[in-house]
Design an enzyme around this catalytic site. Sequence first.
Site, mmCIF file in Angstrom:
data_model
loop_
_atom_site.group_PDB
_atom_site.id
_atom_site.type_symbol
_atom_site.label_atom_id
_atom_site.label_comp_id
_atom_site.label_asym_id
_atom_site.label_seq_id
_atom_site.Cartn_x
_atom_site.Cartn_y
_atom_site.Cartn_z
ATOM 1 N N LYS A 108 18.256 -53.767 -6.900
ATOM 2 C CA LYS A 108 19.600 -53.653 -7.476
ATOM 3 C C LYS A 108 20.039 -52.198 -7.323
ATOM 4 O O LYS A 108 19.284 -51.289 -7.657
ATOM 5 C CB LYS A 108 19.533 -54.046 -8.949
ATOM 6 N N ARG A 171 13.624 -55.871 -9.508
ATOM 7 C CA ARG A 171 13.232 -56.818 -10.551
ATOM 8 C C ARG A 171 12.547 -58.043 -9.953
ATOM 9 O O ARG A 171 12.770 -58.410 -8.794
ATOM 10 C CB ARG A 171 14.393 -57.200 -11.433
ATOM 11 N N ARG A 178 21.784 -69.296 -11.071
ATOM 12 C CA ARG A 178 22.560 -69.117 -12.288
ATOM 13 C C ARG A 178 23.511 -70.299 -12.472
ATOM 14 O O ARG A 178 23.770 -71.028 -11.511
ATOM 15 C CB ARG A 178 23.448 -67.870 -12.175
ATOM 16 N N ASP A 249 27.570 -66.107 -14.893
ATOM 17 C CA ASP A 249 26.820 -65.553 -13.752
ATOM 18 C C ASP A 249 25.576 -64.818 -14.213
ATOM 19 O O ASP A 249 24.728 -64.470 -13.397
ATOM 20 C CB ASP A 249 27.710 -64.639 -12.902
ATOM 21 N N ASP A 259 19.858 -59.731 -16.244
ATOM 22 C CA ASP A 259 21.007 -58.823 -16.249
ATOM 23 C C ASP A 259 21.138 -58.053 -17.550
ATOM 24 O O ASP A 259 21.964 -58.357 -18.410
ATOM 25 C CB ASP A 259 22.297 -59.575 -15.894
HETATM 26 P P1 AMP Z 1 27.075 -57.601 -13.724
HETATM 27 O O1 AMP Z 1 28.094 -57.237 -14.751
HETATM 28 O O2 AMP Z 1 26.117 -56.476 -13.416
HETATM 29 O O3 AMP Z 1 26.382 -58.875 -13.992
HETATM 30 O O4 AMP Z 1 27.886 -57.768 -12.369
HETATM 31 C C1 AMP Z 1 28.927 -58.690 -12.197
HETATM 32 C C2 AMP Z 1 29.327 -58.737 -10.758
HETATM 33 O O5 AMP Z 1 29.820 -57.484 -10.298
HETATM 34 C C3 AMP Z 1 28.211 -59.101 -9.809
HETATM 35 O O6 AMP Z 1 28.754 -59.888 -8.794
HETATM 36 C C4 AMP Z 1 27.761 -57.768 -9.279
HETATM 37 O O7 AMP Z 1 27.151 -57.867 -8.026
HETATM 38 C C5 AMP Z 1 29.067 -57.008 -9.203
HETATM 39 N N1 AMP Z 1 28.868 -55.542 -9.350
HETATM 40 C C6 AMP Z 1 28.562 -54.874 -10.480
HETATM 41 N N2 AMP Z 1 28.480 -53.551 -10.224
HETATM 42 C C7 AMP Z 1 28.728 -53.381 -8.914
HETATM 43 C C8 AMP Z 1 28.788 -52.246 -8.035
HETATM 44 N N3 AMP Z 1 28.574 -51.002 -8.493
HETATM 45 N N4 AMP Z 1 29.067 -52.472 -6.743
HETATM 46 C C9 AMP Z 1 29.304 -53.701 -6.282
HETATM 47 N N5 AMP Z 1 29.261 -54.808 -7.046
HETATM 48 C C10 AMP Z 1 28.987 -54.653 -8.339
HETATM 49 MG MG MG Z 2 25.209 -60.197 -13.280
#
Ligand code: AMP
Ligand code: MG
Length: 490
Positions: A108, A171, A178, A249, A259
């Site tokens: 990640k 991880r 999901r 998700d 997450d």
């Molecule tokens: P999360 O809130 O970490 O579960 O992320 C939600 C969505 O946003 C997922 O599809 C992640 O892959 C995308 N995402 C979160 N942070 C980034 C980032 N810095 N660059 C690209 N995608 C991101």
């Molecule tokens: Mg996520």
Amino acid sequence: MELINSYAQLNSSFFERALPKDVKNPTLILWNDSLAEELNLPAELIRDREKLAQIFSGNELYPGFDPIALTYAGHQFGNFVPQLGDGRAHLLCEIRDSNGNGRDIQLKGSGQTRFSRNGDGLCALGPALREFIMSESMFYLGIPTARSLAVVGTGETVFREGQKPGAVVTRAASSHLRVGTFEYFSARQDRNSLEILLNYTIQRHYPEITEENIHEKSILLLESVINRQIFLISEWMRVGFIHGVMNTDNTALSGETIDFGPCAMMNQYNPDTVFSSIDHAGRYSFGNQPKILQWNMARFAETLLLLIDENPDSAIQKALPFIQKIPEKFDAEWLNMMRRKIGISIPANKDDELIHSLLNLMEKNKSDYTNTFDLLTRIMENQDREYASEEQLNAVGILDWRDPWQSRLKQENNSDLKIADLMRKHNPRIIPRNHRVEEAIEEAENTGRFEKTERLIEVLRSPNRISDQNETYREPPPDGDQNYMTFCGT
Ligand code: AMP
Ligand code: MG
């Protein structure tokens, strides 16, 4: 090390092949020895820290790794996003662990993919450390969770609120399936892919479902996923865990915690506790987690309707009772969990009243959740109910509750030792207090040193062991975390 890579063998609508980006100067910051052992990683690899840094930053591909970014959708804070996907993660491989189970190994913060939208694909050091610390703590608290294998510093800068050091966290999860994976295909009315996904999910996580009929299989999967979610959320509530972004998700079909974004631990008992900066309405507050579990499972059920019955109305008729029964089933699970926290082995009527009267007192007196249950446990461990406990119970405002509690325990004829043993199994002494996690991250960000992080992880790996050296890890923050805030998307 045995590589399986089963997901990468599904068709290309489930993922996209994608290479992690190269990083400038990878250095291994945290490494999880016991997990590495469980995964049967080759001994010569484990000995070579330079090589580990290269591999778990994404700079080098180990033979047999087949990196992919997964496709999924999801409801975020109630709103449907038809395409999310791994925007900053690369699934490197699936390894058969020493228990014979497949474990996904995912980077990640390893760069942009087709799913990055406007994101930079990166991860700052702070959130990477937080994921390692929190998941390791959850594991040792006995809660189903994805784990962290490594944190590697990239030697590069990430732009968040200001410049931050960059990192990649690796991880290991039972899978990355999901609710959002099903939602992706259901939103496209792609029945064929849904059926593939259903069979894959059953084979990977619910092999006990041996039914051949697609309608019945779908219902059984729905019921099984619901049961695991009920257990999981009840376990979170056992230790005061607030996930913070229970979006679909982020809801794993395996029933593991995944997450660790803006997650945090509750100190003073208050069901309204919420720390996430973006959760203004308290949608994901401590006490709302069971409701959200039901909401998320309703979304999951919707994705299965196409498979449950050709007739949409009949499909709904078949799925609905499973969703409607969730609150009742959750309450029963939660009640049993709380019974064990106060030493009750055999359910009786009015236990819920006893438990709620304790929680009401705790809320009124702003009692620390962890330390109050620890105090009750110690009272039974020390067998000093009559004297020493009085003062202590009075200090946290629950003295009035002692007599009804003790008379309830006497109904069961269990020895104090047995009661204490039951309680200790469900009441940790040390949790990852928010201020401790922040203090460790601050040290890492500001000084490039990781002593506090390493020490914290060591303490969290024995959540019931108190010594002179770790006594202070029990202490709640002086201000009760009144101004504490966690951030998402970091
Ligand atoms: P999360 O809130 O970490 O579960 O992320 C939600 C969505 O946003 C997922 O599809 C992640 O892959 C995308 N995402 C979160 N942070 C980034 C980032 N810095 N660059 C690209 N995608 C991101
Ligand atoms: Mg996520």
